[in-house]
Every structure is written in C-alpha cells, then in structure tokens.
Design a protein around this motif. Structure first.
Motif, PDB file in Angstrom:
ATOM      1  N   PHE A  43       0.734  -1.056  -0.013  1.00 47.07           N
ATOM      2  CA  PHE A  43      -0.022   0.038  -0.001  1.00 47.07           C
ATOM      3  C   PHE A  43       0.996   1.296  -0.029  1.00 47.07           C
ATOM      4  CE2 PHE A  43      -1.926   3.650   2.485  1.00 47.07           C
ATOM      5  CZ  PHE A  43      -3.370   3.677   1.684  1.00 47.07           C
ATOM      6  N   SER A  44       1.790   1.166   0.894  1.00 45.50           N
ATOM      7  CA  SER A  44       2.797   2.437   0.835  1.00 45.50           C
ATOM      8  C   SER A  44       3.400   2.754  -0.547  1.00 45.50           C
ATOM      9  CB  SER A  44       3.821   2.112   1.998  1.00 45.50           C
ATOM     10  OG  SER A  44       3.354   2.095   3.238  1.00 45.50           O
ATOM     11  N   ALA A  45       3.932   1.606  -1.004  1.00 48.39           N
ATOM     12  CA  ALA A  45       4.338   1.777  -2.271  1.00 48.39           C
ATOM     13  C   ALA A  45       3.578   2.549  -3.366  1.00 48.39           C
ATOM     14  CB  ALA A  45       5.070   0.373  -2.785  1.00 48.39           C
ATOM     15  N   PHE A  46       2.398   1.862  -3.432  1.00 51.22           N
ATOM     16  CA  PHE A  46       1.197   2.598  -4.156  1.00 51.22           C
ATOM     17  C   PHE A  46       1.316   4.165  -3.967  1.00 51.22           C
ATOM     18  CE2 PHE A  46      -3.001   3.931  -5.423  1.00 51.22           C
ATOM     19  CZ  PHE A  46      -3.137   3.502  -6.480  1.00 51.22           C
ATOM     20  N   TYR A 146      -8.685  -5.953   3.792  1.00 50.04           N
ATOM     21  CA  TYR A 146      -8.039  -5.921   2.455  1.00 50.04           C
ATOM     22  C   TYR A 146      -8.911  -5.337   1.485  1.00 50.04           C
ATOM     23  CZ  TYR A 146      -4.609  -9.190   4.307  1.00 50.04           C
ATOM     24  OH  TYR A 146      -3.557  -9.638   5.116  1.00 50.04           O
ATOM     25  N   VAL A 147     -10.031  -5.704   1.692  1.00 53.07           N
ATOM     26  CA  VAL A 147     -11.316  -4.800   1.050  1.00 53.07           C
ATOM     27  C   VAL A 147     -11.249  -3.339   1.062  1.00 53.07           C
ATOM     28  CG1 VAL A 147     -13.696  -4.570   0.426  1.00 53.07           C
ATOM     29  CG2 VAL A 147     -12.921  -6.989   0.892  1.00 53.07           C
ATOM     30  N   ASP A 148     -11.024  -2.823   2.257  1.00 59.63           N
ATOM     31  CA  ASP A 148     -10.773  -1.591   2.496  1.00 59.63           C
ATOM     32  C   ASP A 148      -9.535  -0.913   1.802  1.00 59.63           C
ATOM     33  OD1 ASP A 148     -13.017  -2.050   4.102  1.00 59.63           O
ATOM     34  OD2 ASP A 148     -11.869  -2.250   5.954  1.00 59.63           O
ATOM     35  N   PHE A 149      -8.609  -1.423   1.838  1.00 57.99           N
ATOM     36  CA  PHE A 149      -7.269  -1.082   1.394  1.00 57.99           C
ATOM     37  C   PHE A 149      -7.730  -0.877  -0.312  1.00 57.99           C
ATOM     38  CE2 PHE A 149      -4.463  -1.925   4.938  1.00 57.99           C
ATOM     39  CZ  PHE A 149      -3.861  -0.630   4.865  1.00 57.99           C
ATOM     40  N   VAL A 150      -8.323  -1.900  -0.870  1.00 59.52           N
ATOM     41  CA  VAL A 150      -8.627  -1.685  -2.245  1.00 59.52           C
ATOM     42  C   VAL A 150      -9.521  -0.553  -2.511  1.00 59.52           C
ATOM     43  CG1 VAL A 150      -9.709  -2.903  -4.008  1.00 59.52           C
ATOM     44  CG2 VAL A 150      -8.406  -4.234  -2.808  1.00 59.52           C
ATOM     45  N   PHE A 151     -10.598  -0.344  -1.693  1.00 65.00           N
ATOM     46  CA  PHE A 151     -11.167   0.846  -1.908  1.00 65.00           C
ATOM     47  C   PHE A 151     -10.537   2.055  -1.951  1.00 65.00           C
ATOM     48  CE2 PHE A 151     -16.054   0.503  -0.710  1.00 65.00           C
ATOM     49  CZ  PHE A 151     -16.167  -0.813  -1.046  1.00 65.00           C
ATOM     50  N   VAL A 152      -9.393   2.326  -1.146  1.00 62.03           N
ATOM     51  CA  VAL A 152      -8.901   3.527  -0.999  1.00 62.03           C
ATOM     52  C   VAL A 152      -7.997   3.623  -2.211  1.00 62.03           C
ATOM     53  CG1 VAL A 152      -6.770   4.513   0.191  1.00 62.03           C
ATOM     54  CG2 VAL A 152      -8.558   3.453   1.340  1.00 62.03           C
ATOM     55  N   LEU A 153      -7.185   2.437  -2.878  1.00 55.72           N
ATOM     56  CA  LEU A 153      -6.512   2.455  -3.806  1.00 55.72           C
ATOM     57  C   LEU A 153      -7.311   2.728  -5.118  1.00 55.72           C
ATOM     58  CD1 LEU A 153      -4.189  -0.762  -3.427  1.00 55.72           C
ATOM     59  CD2 LEU A 153      -3.750   1.566  -2.871  1.00 55.72           C
ATOM     60  N   PHE A 154      -8.563   2.262  -5.140  1.00 52.65           N
ATOM     61  CA  PHE A 154      -9.458   2.610  -6.161  1.00 52.65           C
ATOM     62  C   PHE A 154      -9.770   4.092  -6.392  1.00 52.65           C
ATOM     63  CE2 PHE A 154     -13.651   2.618  -8.481  1.00 52.65           C
ATOM     64  CZ  PHE A 154     -13.136   2.278  -9.540  1.00 52.65           C
ATOM     65  N   PRO A 170      -3.801  -3.976 -10.118  1.00 50.60           N
ATOM     66  CA  PRO A 170      -4.199  -5.566  -9.971  1.00 50.60           C
ATOM     67  C   PRO A 170      -3.429  -6.272  -9.475  1.00 50.60           C
ATOM     68  CG  PRO A 170      -3.509  -4.770 -12.131  1.00 50.60           C
ATOM     69  CD  PRO A 170      -3.655  -3.484 -11.354  1.00 50.60           C
ATOM     70  N   ILE A 171      -1.763  -6.058  -9.419  1.00 51.46           N
ATOM     71  CA  ILE A 171      -0.838  -6.571  -8.837  1.00 51.46           C
ATOM     72  C   ILE A 171      -1.213  -6.730  -7.096  1.00 51.46           C
ATOM     73  CG2 ILE A 171       1.427  -6.897  -8.229  1.00 51.46           C
ATOM     74  CD1 ILE A 171       1.955  -5.685 -10.997  1.00 51.46           C
ATOM     75  N   LEU A 172      -1.491  -5.399  -6.745  1.00 59.04           N
ATOM     76  CA  LEU A 172      -1.714  -5.551  -5.189  1.00 59.04           C
ATOM     77  C   LEU A 172      -2.971  -6.312  -5.011  1.00 59.04           C
ATOM     78  CD1 LEU A 172      -1.026  -1.562  -4.729  1.00 59.04           C
ATOM     79  CD2 LEU A 172       0.205  -3.461  -3.766  1.00 59.04           C
ATOM     80  N   VAL A 173      -4.186  -6.116  -5.896  1.00 60.31           N
ATOM     81  CA  VAL A 173      -5.360  -6.915  -5.329  1.00 60.31           C
ATOM     82  C   VAL A 173      -4.998  -8.420  -5.299  1.00 60.31           C
ATOM     83  CG1 VAL A 173      -7.690  -7.566  -6.391  1.00 60.31           C
ATOM     84  CG2 VAL A 173      -6.755  -4.857  -6.539  1.00 60.31           C
TER      85      VAL A 173
END
Length: 215
Positions: A43-46, A146-154, A170-173
């Motif tokens: 997440f931090s790298a993103f 994990y779903v929450d982190f995907v929400f933030v990234l999206f 997609p790699i992070l997902v």
C-alpha cells in the motif's frame, strides 16, 4: 484550458503527502505480523508512486503527451490540474477538483479508511483474546481490511490515474487475495471447525444481501 502555473518538481510535497497518508493508514491498520507488513508495504509503495507523479514528475503525462496533445489540443497537459485525467478526457471544463471522478474518489478513500478503522478495532480485540473475530465488518465479510485497502487504492486511481499505479493496482489486489487465503489456512489450522463454520456463513470479500442461517 489553461492554469495559472505548473506544479511539479515539488519533492517536499511528495514526501509530506506520502508520509501523511502512510502514517494515517498505519494508525488504522497497525501491522504486527509479517503478512500485515507486506500488505502495508505494498500500500505504501502505491502511495509513494501516486504522489511522485502528482507533485514530483508527471511521467504518465510525458509518456502520453503526443497522443493527449493531438487528441485534446485545447488542454495544456503540463499544468497540474490536467493530471486529473478522467475529468480532462471526459470533457469536464471547470475545476477538476469538483468533477464527478474526483468526488467519487473521496467517497471511496473516505469509506475505505473508515472501514479500516472499524475493522481494526474488533480485530485487535479478537487477537488479544485469541478468538475468531466475527463482529463489526467481519460479520459481513471475512477480510474487510483488504477490501478497505482496495477501496482506498481505487479511489486514488479515480482521482489521479497514472500508468504505474494502474499497473500496480491489479498486482496489489492479487497480493491481498493471496495474503487472505494464506491467513485463512492458518485460521483453519488454529480454530478448526469453528473457522469452517464461520467461513461457510460469511463470504470472503463481497457481502451477501442476506445472511446464511444455520440449519
């Protein structure tokens, strides 16, 4: 479309903005295990990649500048607000910060951080007591963190899409799904039938409209 001044090369802002969001996420997620840290590091790298292009060097704009300039000649792509690519490409002619994609991005990011906070509170209590967490967000899905982190990234992708973050998403997902499956194997080994009953009733990532009732 013209803007007052370009706003790139601001590396102090890259560091400050990245630090704010990373520390903010850390305060909610509080990683402990090696798996937690891998998730948080990804997440931090993103986040660093995002703010590097947002305030530092607009790599995506430079790589696509020829196509963008020929397709949208009325936009000065080297000015900062043009980095809100979705607003620009769909013809949003006023301040992009009030555009539909930008507003939706804040909804996703805000919802993601609120859910991370809610999930962490009940997860931390369950970890301290050595039990399976089945309340709060975990009553609806098995892996809300994990779903929450995907929400933030999206949400960030909607706000400021770049070639690098689009490739990373997609790699992070996929990484989060693998981490979730690995955690499930550990939980099954530790809790046995209790975990299997919970997993049969609660989906992994997408909540059901109705709960499964025990026979």
């Amino acid at each position: 479309m013209n803007y007052a001044a370009p706003a790139y090369g601001l590396w102090v802002l890259v560091i400050v903005n990245s630090a704010i969001f990373i520390v903010f996420a850390f305060s909610f997620f509080k990683p402990h295990t090696a798996r937690d840290w891998r998730s948080f590091d990804a997440f931090s790298a993103f986040i660093v990649a995002l703010f590097t292009e947002m305030c530092g060097f607009p790599l995506t704009i430079y790589l696509l500048s020829g196509r963008l300039q020929s397709g949208y000649p009325g936009i000065d792509w080297l000015y900062h607000d043009a980095g809100h690519l979705l607003e620009m490409l769909f013809g949003w002619t006023t301040n992009p910060h009030f555009g539909p994609f930008h507003i939706f991005s804040f909804l996703f990011v805000g919802a993601g951080f609120m859910l991370i906070s809610a999930a962490w509170r009940v997860l931390y209590a369950a970890q301290r007591s050595g039990t399976i967490v089945t309340v709060g967000p975990y009553a609806r899905i098995r892996h809300p963190q994990y779903v929450d982190f995907v929400f933030v990234l999206f949400g960030f992708l909607l706000q400021w899409p770049t070639l690098l973050t689009l490739a990373m998403f997609p790699i992070l997902v996929w990484m989060y799904i693998r981490l979730a499956r690995r955690e499930e194997r550990g939980a099954e080994a530790e809790f046995g039938a209790v975990w299997r009953r919970y997993a049969a009733e609660v989906p992994a990532f997408v909540p059901r409209l109705t709960r499964v009732e025990n026979a």
